[in-house]
Write a protein that holds these residues in place. Structure first.
Motif, PDB file in Angstrom:
ATOM      1  N   ARG A  85     -12.044   4.059 -37.360  1.00 24.21           N
ATOM      2  CA  ARG A  85     -11.518   2.746 -37.728  1.00 24.21           C
ATOM      3  C   ARG A  85     -11.206   2.733 -39.227  1.00 24.21           C
ATOM      4  O   ARG A  85     -11.900   3.370 -40.031  1.00 24.21           O
ATOM      5  N   VAL A  86     -10.187   1.982 -39.603  1.00 25.00           N
ATOM      6  CA  VAL A  86      -9.759   1.873 -40.998  1.00 25.00           C
ATOM      7  C   VAL A  86      -9.685   0.402 -41.375  1.00 25.00           C
ATOM      8  O   VAL A  86      -9.108  -0.415 -40.651  1.00 25.00           O
ATOM      9  N   VAL A  87     -10.298   0.066 -42.512  1.00 25.93           N
ATOM     10  CA  VAL A  87     -10.247  -1.302 -43.038  1.00 25.93           C
ATOM     11  C   VAL A  87      -9.544  -1.251 -44.386  1.00 25.93           C
ATOM     12  O   VAL A  87      -9.974  -0.533 -45.297  1.00 25.93           O
ATOM     13  N   LEU A  88      -8.460  -2.004 -44.521  1.00 27.30           N
ATOM     14  CA  LEU A  88      -7.669  -2.014 -45.757  1.00 27.30           C
ATOM     15  C   LEU A  88      -8.048  -3.218 -46.607  1.00 27.30           C
ATOM     16  O   LEU A  88      -8.005  -4.357 -46.134  1.00 27.30           O
ATOM     17  N   GLY A  89      -8.416  -2.961 -47.851  1.00 25.69           N
ATOM     18  CA  GLY A  89      -8.711  -4.048 -48.786  1.00 25.69           C
ATOM     19  C   GLY A  89      -7.651  -4.115 -49.866  1.00 25.69           C
ATOM     20  O   GLY A  89      -6.651  -3.398 -49.820  1.00 25.69           O
ATOM     21  N   GLU A  90      -7.849  -4.995 -50.851  1.00 23.30           N
ATOM     22  CA  GLU A  90      -6.872  -5.125 -51.926  1.00 23.30           C
ATOM     23  C   GLU A  90      -6.852  -3.899 -52.833  1.00 23.30           C
ATOM     24  O   GLU A  90      -5.802  -3.462 -53.284  1.00 23.30           O
ATOM     25  N   ASP A  91      -8.027  -3.374 -53.131  1.00 18.40           N
ATOM     26  CA  ASP A  91      -8.092  -2.237 -54.050  1.00 18.40           C
ATOM     27  C   ASP A  91      -8.968  -1.101 -53.521  1.00 18.40           C
ATOM     28  O   ASP A  91      -9.414  -0.252 -54.277  1.00 18.40           O
ATOM     29  N   LYS A  92      -9.225  -1.116 -52.202  1.00 16.84           N
ATOM     30  CA  LYS A  92     -10.020  -0.039 -51.625  1.00 16.84           C
ATOM     31  C   LYS A  92      -9.669   0.136 -50.153  1.00 16.84           C
ATOM     32  O   LYS A  92      -9.080  -0.756 -49.518  1.00 16.84           O
ATOM     33  N   ILE A  93     -10.046   1.291 -49.630  1.00 18.31           N
ATOM     34  CA  ILE A  93      -9.871   1.583 -48.216  1.00 18.31           C
ATOM     35  C   ILE A  93     -11.205   2.046 -47.665  1.00 18.31           C
ATOM     36  O   ILE A  93     -11.953   2.772 -48.338  1.00 18.31           O
ATOM     37  N   VAL A  94     -11.540   1.592 -46.454  1.00 14.79           N
ATOM     38  CA  VAL A  94     -12.827   1.918 -45.835  1.00 14.79           C
ATOM     39  C   VAL A  94     -12.575   2.607 -44.499  1.00 14.79           C
ATOM     40  O   VAL A  94     -11.809   2.111 -43.673  1.00 14.79           O
ATOM     41  N   PHE A  95     -13.206   3.767 -44.313  1.00 17.78           N
ATOM     42  CA  PHE A  95     -13.120   4.511 -43.055  1.00 17.78           C
ATOM     43  C   PHE A  95     -14.475   4.448 -42.360  1.00 17.78           C
ATOM     44  O   PHE A  95     -15.524   4.640 -42.996  1.00 17.78           O
ATOM     45  N   HIS A  96     -14.460   4.204 -41.042  1.00 14.98           N
ATOM     46  CA  HIS A  96     -15.675   4.250 -40.224  1.00 14.98           C
ATOM     47  C   HIS A  96     -15.467   5.298 -39.130  1.00 14.98           C
ATOM     48  O   HIS A  96     -14.491   5.226 -38.375  1.00 14.98           O
ATOM     49  N   VAL A  97     -16.371   6.276 -39.065  1.00 18.53           N
ATOM     50  CA  VAL A  97     -16.323   7.291 -38.006  1.00 18.53           C
ATOM     51  C   VAL A  97     -17.605   7.152 -37.199  1.00 18.53           C
ATOM     52  O   VAL A  97     -18.705   7.440 -37.703  1.00 18.53           O
ATOM     53  N   ALA A  98     -17.467   6.690 -35.952  1.00 15.08           N
ATOM     54  CA  ALA A  98     -18.632   6.442 -35.097  1.00 15.08           C
ATOM     55  C   ALA A  98     -18.600   7.372 -33.889  1.00 15.08           C
ATOM     56  O   ALA A  98     -17.541   7.628 -33.312  1.00 15.08           O
ATOM     57  N   ASP A  99     -19.766   7.879 -33.515  1.00 13.06           N
ATOM     58  CA  ASP A  99     -19.853   8.754 -32.337  1.00 13.06           C
ATOM     59  C   ASP A  99     -21.008   8.320 -31.456  1.00 13.06           C
ATOM     60  O   ASP A  99     -21.788   7.432 -31.816  1.00 13.06           O
ATOM     61  N   GLU A 100     -21.104   8.964 -30.291  1.00 16.24           N
ATOM     62  CA  GLU A 100     -22.188   8.687 -29.339  1.00 16.24           C
ATOM     63  C   GLU A 100     -23.034   9.943 -29.176  1.00 16.24           C
ATOM     64  O   GLU A 100     -23.491  10.267 -28.081  1.00 16.24           O
ATOM     65  N   GLY A 101     -23.258  10.623 -30.287  1.00 12.80           N
ATOM     66  CA  GLY A 101     -23.896  11.930 -30.236  1.00 12.80           C
ATOM     67  C   GLY A 101     -25.403  11.925 -30.355  1.00 12.80           C
ATOM     68  O   GLY A 101     -26.072  10.922 -30.065  1.00 12.80           O
ATOM     69  N   ILE A 102     -25.919  13.038 -30.821  1.00 14.08           N
ATOM     70  CA  ILE A 102     -27.378  13.264 -30.847  1.00 14.08           C
ATOM     71  C   ILE A 102     -28.064  12.468 -31.946  1.00 14.08           C
ATOM     72  O   ILE A 102     -29.284  12.308 -31.943  1.00 14.08           O
ATOM     73  N   GLY A 103     -27.295  11.953 -32.905  1.00 14.72           N
ATOM     74  CA  GLY A 103     -27.900  11.168 -33.976  1.00 14.72           C
ATOM     75  C   GLY A 103     -28.714  12.019 -34.940  1.00 14.72           C
ATOM     76  O   GLY A 103     -28.836  13.237 -34.795  1.00 14.72           O
ATOM     77  N   ILE A 104     -29.294  11.348 -35.940  1.00 11.73           N
ATOM     78  CA  ILE A 104     -30.082  12.032 -36.980  1.00 11.73           C
ATOM     79  C   ILE A 104     -31.512  11.514 -36.918  1.00 11.73           C
ATOM     80  O   ILE A 104     -31.732  10.300 -37.006  1.00 11.73           O
ATOM     81  N   PRO A 105     -32.500  12.410 -36.776  1.00 12.00           N
ATOM     82  CA  PRO A 105     -33.898  11.958 -36.766  1.00 12.00           C
ATOM     83  C   PRO A 105     -34.220  11.186 -38.049  1.00 12.00           C
ATOM     84  O   PRO A 105     -33.741  11.538 -39.134  1.00 12.00           O
ATOM     85  N   GLU A 106     -35.021  10.155 -37.891  1.00 10.00           N
ATOM     86  CA  GLU A 106     -35.321   9.282 -39.036  1.00 10.00           C
ATOM     87  C   GLU A 106     -35.919  10.042 -40.217  1.00 10.00           C
ATOM     88  O   GLU A 106     -35.567   9.802 -41.367  1.00 10.00           O
TER      89      GLU A 106
END
Length: 411
Positions: free
Chosen positions: A326-347
């Motif tokens: 997903r991409v979120v466009l702001g006035e002076d910045k851009i935000v990328f979100h990469v989401a998966d359904e994988g194994i995750g990271i142990p706490e």
């Protein structure tokens, strides 16, 4: 005065038995009797002081204050030291002054009032006091000097301790860095031997098999192994590129080039390459709001960041799962979100996830160098950007990247 002349033998007998000077004055303050110690003390002959006014024994400068003390004494009429706590002086016949202590005792005789003064020459005592004061003053000066010297010594010792502590800390820090460096070298050698061995083995095997398929009808088999060789070579090239990127980042040699480029073009290329890695049933959701958008940033870094995050999402997600970009466009910045359904990271591993060569315990069976996230974090920080994530073991991860952009335009 005649009373004392009549009883002179008694007075002499009593007064000569004491070591102090004795002097008796009448109410008119004339001297009526003295003992030998008084005559000797003031430098007079025997009987020379009788009939003289008392002030002949008092220095001229002290007579006024002496008069006040005498009036005060007669008003109170008690036995006490004269001018207690003050310095008293007598004057000798030759004019020499000397310090004295005087005790006054009033008495009456045949209806007349007299005062008997017990006089002590305290010249020696005062001299001893002066010497003691000089010694004390000298001792105080020495103590002050010594205190200053000790203060300076303590300051020097504190400075020396501070310098030594700093030196020890510097040595400890250097030793720790050396240990860390040795550990990194060990990790690096282990990583290189592992990461290079598998692709090289695949290349060797495929190259050997290609040589066995000589018939024209076996071209598809040759193509299959050639594709494997090309893929493994690209993998090795990627690892070497990462190592070179680390070196440039550490030495501050990385040069960033800002240009205007099509956001959709970069995302199409990144997703296309990631699709080549997809497992069975995996799918990448394409962002719908990037068509016709241009941004000004370093295109190479944006591509590197998205490639790394999408390849990790594919690698650590099982079959039949979705990866969302997903991409979120702001006035002076851009935000990328990469989401998966994988194994995750142990706490317990999450705080180390951006450290170089670190790999979470649930990823050790997968190929990887543990330097990808470290590299992109370094680039993002150099560009005043940031990266963060949320993750739960066995429930997937979402990585969020923020990058400042100079302008965002639509075509």
């Amino acid at each position: 005065m005649r009373v004392f002349e009549k009883n002179s033998n008694i007075f002499n007998l009593l007064s000569e038995a004491v070591s102090e000077g004795i002097l008796v004055v009448n109410s008119e303050r004339f001297i009526v009797a003295t003992n030998a110690r008084t005559d000797q003390m003031f430098g007079y002959g025997k009987g020379d002081l009788k009939g003289n006014p008392l002030h002949v024994l008092i220095p001229e400068g002290n007579r006024k204050s002496h008069e006040k003390h005498v009036v005060d004494f007669y008003a109170k009429g008690d036995k006490r030291r004269m001018a207690q706590g003050r310095n008293l002086f007598g004057i000798k016949r030759n004019g020499d002054r000397f310090p004295v202590e005087i005790g006054l005792n009033p008495f009456s005789l045949y209806g007349e009032t007299y005062v008997m003064a017990l006089i002590i020459d305290v010249t020696n005592i005062k001299e001893k006091e002066r010497q003691i004061n000089e010694l004390n003053e000298g001792l105080e000066k020495k103590i002050k000097v010594r205190t200053v010297e000790l203060r300076d010594t303590v300051a020097m010792l504190k400075k020396e301790i501070k310098l030594r502590t700093a030196a020890e800390a510097k040595i400890k820090n250097a030793l720790q860095k050396e240990r860390d460096l040795n550990e990194l070298k060990t990790q690096f050698l282990s990583l290189v031997s592992h990461e290079f061995k598998t692709p090289l083995s695949g290349i060797l095997t495929s190259a050997t098999l290609v040589g066995k398929y000589k018939d024209s009808d076996q071209q598809d088999k040759r193509d299959k192994h050639l594709k494997t060789i090309i893929g493994e070579v690209r993998h090795l090239n990627g690892i070497l590129t990462d190592f070179l990127s680390i070196e440039r980042l550490e030495k501050g040699k990385e040069v960033y080039k800002f240009t205007d480029f099509s956001l959709s073009k970069v995302i199409n290329e990144v997703i296309y390459n990631a699709n080549m890695l997809l497992k069975s049933g995996q799918h990448i959701n394409y962002p719908q709001n990037v068509d016709g958008i241009s941004i000004r940033q370093d295109q190479k870094i944006v591509t590197l960041v998205l490639t790394n995050l999408l390849s990790n999402a594919v690698k650590y997600s099982p079959e039949d799962t979705t990866i969302d970009l997903r991409v979120v466009l702001g006035e002076d910045k851009i935000v990328f979100h990469v989401a998966d359904e994988g194994i995750g990271i142990p706490e317990k591993d999450q705080k180390h996830i951006f450290e170089r060569y670190f790999r979470a315990e649930n990823t050790l069976l997968n190929q990887g160098t543990g330097i990808g996230l470290n590299i992109i974090k370094g680039h993002l920080e150099n560009l005043d950007g940031s990266i963060r994530f949320k993750s739960r073991e066995n429930s997937g991860s979402t990585f969020t990247v923020e990058l400042p952009v100079e302008n965002i335009t639509e075509h």
